[in-house]
Design a protein around this motif. Structure first.
Motif, PDB file in Angstrom:
ATOM      1  N   ASP A 113       0.809  -1.216   0.000  1.00 48.26           N
ATOM      2  CA  ASP A 113       0.000   0.000   0.000  1.00 48.26           C
ATOM      3  C   ASP A 113       0.844   1.269   0.000  1.00 48.26           C
ATOM      4  O   ASP A 113       0.381   2.326  -0.410  1.00 48.26           O
ATOM      5  N   GLY A 211       5.574   0.155   4.651  1.00 49.03           N
ATOM      6  CA  GLY A 211       4.238  -0.439   4.556  1.00 49.03           C
ATOM      7  C   GLY A 211       3.979  -1.492   5.604  1.00 49.03           C
ATOM      8  O   GLY A 211       3.163  -2.388   5.386  1.00 49.03           O
ATOM      9  N   THR A 214      -0.794  -1.050   7.796  1.00 45.97           N
ATOM     10  CA  THR A 214      -1.732  -0.597   6.775  1.00 45.97           C
ATOM     11  C   THR A 214      -3.135  -0.578   7.346  1.00 45.97           C
ATOM     12  O   THR A 214      -3.458  -1.321   8.273  1.00 45.97           O
ATOM     13  N   ARG A 219      -6.705  -0.653   2.365  1.00 48.40           N
ATOM     14  CA  ARG A 219      -5.796  -1.661   1.801  1.00 48.40           C
ATOM     15  C   ARG A 219      -6.257  -2.102   0.413  1.00 48.40           C
ATOM     16  O   ARG A 219      -7.391  -2.541   0.218  1.00 48.40           O
TER      17      ARG A 219
END
Length: 883
Positions: A113, A211, A214, A219
């Protein structure tokens, strides 16, 4: 005590960074001084709002006279310091650190992400080696694992910067995540039996520089280059934190916190951060309804106008009442105030639903700012649980008490609140008795006309602690207990207002309740913090206003129940779910002749509405809002509403036109500008000024014009990294003093808002309170204490998948001695009976609950509101075991 804390000026020192000499404050960290002077030193662990730890070693620099490479994030500057950040030796250190960080970091950027906005990616490209010498197998963990309902952890991505653990401990006060194991198995985890159940868990996702953490709602939803961003204010509560609202393909997908120094300092609560999802709920109303069937807007507007015309014609203006309006914008509230008072002629309007304080109290007391908490002589809590109702204000008060040493004096009736561990003086009055304790405190602080009664030792100790410090006394004022009438709280506020140097910070929870009150959605008040008697400004635009004060929310509902109110207009509110006296709200909705409602969702209160208008929500509308300190800020439109939903202010304007009065308002900026002309407290607060003021405008402008920070031309959020405190560039208005020619942008803006000498005096509360005698306590009963929770059963939570599962169930909290007297164990179901009704809930002993009291939150129909009688001074309940 002086009006301001003693803060002697400290001379700046000289520091040379990469050959350029700059000025800095003594003690500032080198990394921050460099950043403020255009030199970026790479970092991962350092965050401007947290204590430095020097863990990632990415910010190593060379400093003359210091051996080796000190981390700039822990090194205070000194006069004459010479620092180099770009020598070959420093470059080699940076290469080495990034090479080590990437030894175990997975190269899964295409599915991460953070891809596209990852500091590790960016830093590696800018400062790292071209390739790595390490070819060994990387470490692996199960991925992802949930550390909370909305935060997922990919442990193999973690670079152990400790941003998340430090935030949880230092900022939120929820140390529920920490490092476990050692060596190459070191990882961040929560305890298996204790999830990261913090109200602020989403902040760790935003500040994580990789990352590893998240957000479940975001997501795999979008990439940063897909997103468009607008700056806005969150309206889930009245703090109105600044945020960057992002969307793609007409869908909201993320809200990031903006570092607004006077308001939220970059932080958001989880209700605000994830609460955008309800905008796209399938349960939304997409078109107006007439008798339950979808119709066109002209049909619905014509029908509603005719119902209002008939009621006022047959029964007079007083037969119509307007409830609600605290969930929209200032412009929405103003248009409905003008429709009700200027067109229909009724003063039966109330933006609150019996859970606040009269507008005269909220608007008529000397007002504090949120930042005043940092330097206060003391903070007096005379309101609800801030963690539940105003979460980011809770963070500011916690910081003041825990980090800055500000004494915290507790005058609330709920000792189980989130700030209880930081309270220095707990005075613990019983329900209905706050005014007595406040009068003692006021007398100890030397208030004029204070009663000459003996002062308890605990109160004397609190007063001595306050008197030993400079600064304002900040009273956080709200309803600590909705199971009692507000007069005790009002009398307490009146007593404390007699103390010199006291300022009040309103703790009303509804998103824009302060904006609605400023706009005139309250009985007896007109827009701009003036009473009905000060009608000149309003009548020049409106034509006429009511002569006599109207009814508040409780009286309106009683009038609807007994037939004197014939038409009840609900502006984005649900009295059956929200009014503290559930029985009264049900009877009012059932017995009133006609209900006209505008809302985004069907609910129990609008199900029998003759006309139901589909209204837009936050994220779909633009305008301004006003927070707890009187700060006017912008909200911006990011998506278009599905269907034909209309803004609240436009619905009011259309109805007014059909009733023979043309508002002549076509765009929201025109409403903002008219409000600035009509409302004395908002004089000069035009749409253009609101757009230019980075941190908003504090009311009244004539007293705060010098505090405004203006945006630089072309400043934008789109280039700001989402992992750093997002800031908006600004030039402070004081720059005008250094530019007498008026050539700079800030000088021109400052002169445009220069205060005027002929502005009218604003309303001041006379501090008169008709006290209601509190009945003696029944030895066999418990006195009920009730309030709201963050994850309530309202529409925003119920229609947000990320929040719906977090809603709490009803639970009666009592003192351990009272539980023992009942002869039951924790979790046992008991029968709770008031004068209204009985209900069955589980009971549990809780620390901090005073003997003789019982705590039960208002969560919906079968909770505290079904027990409360709004007319009673307090609510006593009997608790019995079920046989």
């Amino acid at each position: 005590m002086s009006d301001t804390p003693n803060t002697p000026e400290v001379a700046d020192i000289k520091v040379t960074i990469d050959g350029v000499t700059v000025e800095a404050k003594p003690g500032e960290l080198l990394i921050k001084v460099a950043q403020e002077n255009g030199v970026y030193i790479p970092r991962f662990c350092w965050h401007d709002r947290m204590k430095p730890v020097g863990m990632c070693r990415m910010c190593l620099v060379e400093v003359d006279g210091i051996r080796g490479f000190p981390p700039s994030c822990t090194l205070p500057v000194a006069d004459g310091m010479v620092c180099n950040t770009q020598t070959p030796a420093v470059k080699q250190v940076q290469d080495d650190m990034l090479e080590l960080l990437l030894v175990n970091h997975p190269l899964d950027c295409p599915v991460c992400d953070r891809g596209g906005e990852c500091p590790l990616q960016d830093t590696t490209l800018a400062f790292g080696p071209g390739e790595s010498r390490f070819v060994e197998e990387k470490r692996h963990f199960e991925k992802p694992i949930a550390i909370s309902e909305n935060v997922l952890l990919d442990r193999e991505r973690c670079i152990q910067c400790a941003r998340c653990t430090r935030f949880a401990d230092e900022i939120a006060g929820d140390p529920l995540i920490s490092f476990v194991d050692r060596g190459e198995r070191t990882q961040v985890l929560n305890h298996p039996s204790h999830p990261f159940a913090s109200y602020f868990s989403g902040n760790v996702v935003q500040i994580c520089p990789v990352g590893a953490l998240t957000a479940k709602p975001y997501r795999f939803k979008a990439r940063p280059w897909d997103l468009d961003t607008v700056e806005t204010s969150c309206t889930q509560c009245a703090v109105q934190c600044r945020g960057a609202l992002q969307g793609t393909r007409n869908r909201l997908v993320r809200l990031l916190g903006i570092d607004s120094e006077p308001v939220n300092q970059g932080w958001l609560c989880d209700k605000g951060r994830f609460g955008y999802e309800f905008v796209h709920s399938e349960a939304r109303l997409h078109a107006p309804r007439l008798d339950g069937a979808e119709v066109s807007w002209p049909e619905a507007l014509d029908a509603a106008a005719e119902l209002l015309r008939r009621a006022t014609g047959l029964h007079g203006p007083a037969s119509v009442a307007v409830l609600g309006g605290a969930r929209g914008t200032n412009e929405d509230a103003y248009a409905w105030a003008r429709l009700a008072k200027g067109v229909l002629g009724t003063d039966n309007v109330d933006a609150q639903l019996g859970d606040g304080l009269p507008a005269e109290v909220v608007l008529g007391l000397p007002r504090a700012s949120i930042s005043d908490c940092d330097s206060a002589a003391a903070i007096v809590l005379l309101g609800p649980d801030l963690k539940e109702e105003l979460p980011v204000l809770h963070l500011r008060v916690r910081r003041a008490a825990h980090e800055l040493g500000v004494p915290l004096v507790d005058l609330s009736t709920n000792a189980t609140h989130g700030l209880s561990q930081y309270v220095t003086h707990a005075l613990a009055p019983m329900p209905g008795e706050q005014h007595t304790m406040a009068e003692h405190l006021a007398a100890a602080l030397g208030a004029a006309n204070a009663p000459g009664t003996a002062i308890p030792d605990g109160v004397r100790a609190a007063a001595d602690a306050i008197a030993a410090r400079d600064g304002h006394i900040v009273v956080v004022l709200g309803r600590a207990n909705l199971a009692e009438r507000p007069e005790s709280t009002m009398a307490a506020a009146a007593a404390l207002a007699g103390v010199a140097n006291v300022r009040f910070l309103s703790a009303l929870r509804r998103g824009n309740v302060h904006g609605a009150l400023e706009a005139g959605l309250a009985p007896g008040m007109l827009p701009g913090r003036v009473s009905l008697s000060e009608r000149d400004a309003a009548t020049q635009v409106w034509g006429s206003v009511p002569e006599a004060r109207g009814l508040d929310a409780e009286a309106i509902l009683r009038g609807a129940a007994d037939g004197t109110i014939r038409v009840l207009v609900l502006v984005g509110c649900d009295p059956i779910a929200d009014f503290p006296d559930h029985d009264l709200a049900v009877r009012a909705i059932a017995n009133v002749d006609t209900v006209i409602a505008l809302d985004a969702f069907p609910n129990e209160s609008n199900r029998r509405a003759k006309v139901l208008f589909a209204a837009t929500l936050w994220g779909e509308k633009a305008g301004t809002v006003t927070n707890i300190e009187g700060r006017v800020q912008t909200v911006n439109r990011k998506v278009s509403p599905e269907g034909t939903a209309m803004d609240d202010w436009r619905i009011a304007a259309e109805l007014s036109f059909r009733l023979g009065e043309d508002f002549d308002l076509e765009a929201v900026d025109e409403v903002t500008d008219e409000l600035a002309r009509v409302a004395p407290s908002l004089a000069g607060v035009t749409a253009a000024l609101c757009r230019d003021a980075r941190d908003g405008v504090v009311l009244p402008l004539r007293d705060h014009a010098h505090e405004i920070a203006y945006r630089r031309p072309g400043s934008s959020l789109t280039d700001a990294p989402s992992w750093e405190p997002i800031k908006v560039d600004a030039v402070v208005a004081d720059a005008a003093e250094d530019d007498p020619a008026g050539d700079s942008d800030s000088a021109g803006a400052a002169s445009a808002v220069a205060p005027t000498d002929n502005a009218p005096e604003l309303f001041v509360w006379d501090r008169e309170v008709a006290t209601v005698p509190t009945p003696a306590r029944d030895a066999y009963a418990l006195r009920l204490v009730s309030g709201h929770t963050l994850y309530d059963h309202g529409a925003a939570v119920a229609h947000t998948p990320a929040l719906a599962s977090l809603r709490k169930s009803a639970e009666l909290l009592v003192a351990a001695s009272d539980l023992q007297r009942l002869g039951v164990t924790n979790g046992t179901a008991v029968k709770v009976t008031s004068a209204h009704t009985s209900l069955t809930v589980p009971v549990r002993a809780a620390r901090g609950v005073a003997a003789g009291t019982a705590l039960l939150a208002i969560l919906g129909e079968e909770t505290a509101s079904s027990l409360i009688d709004a007319a009673a001074p307090v609510t006593d309940v009997r608790v019995e075991t079920i046989r």
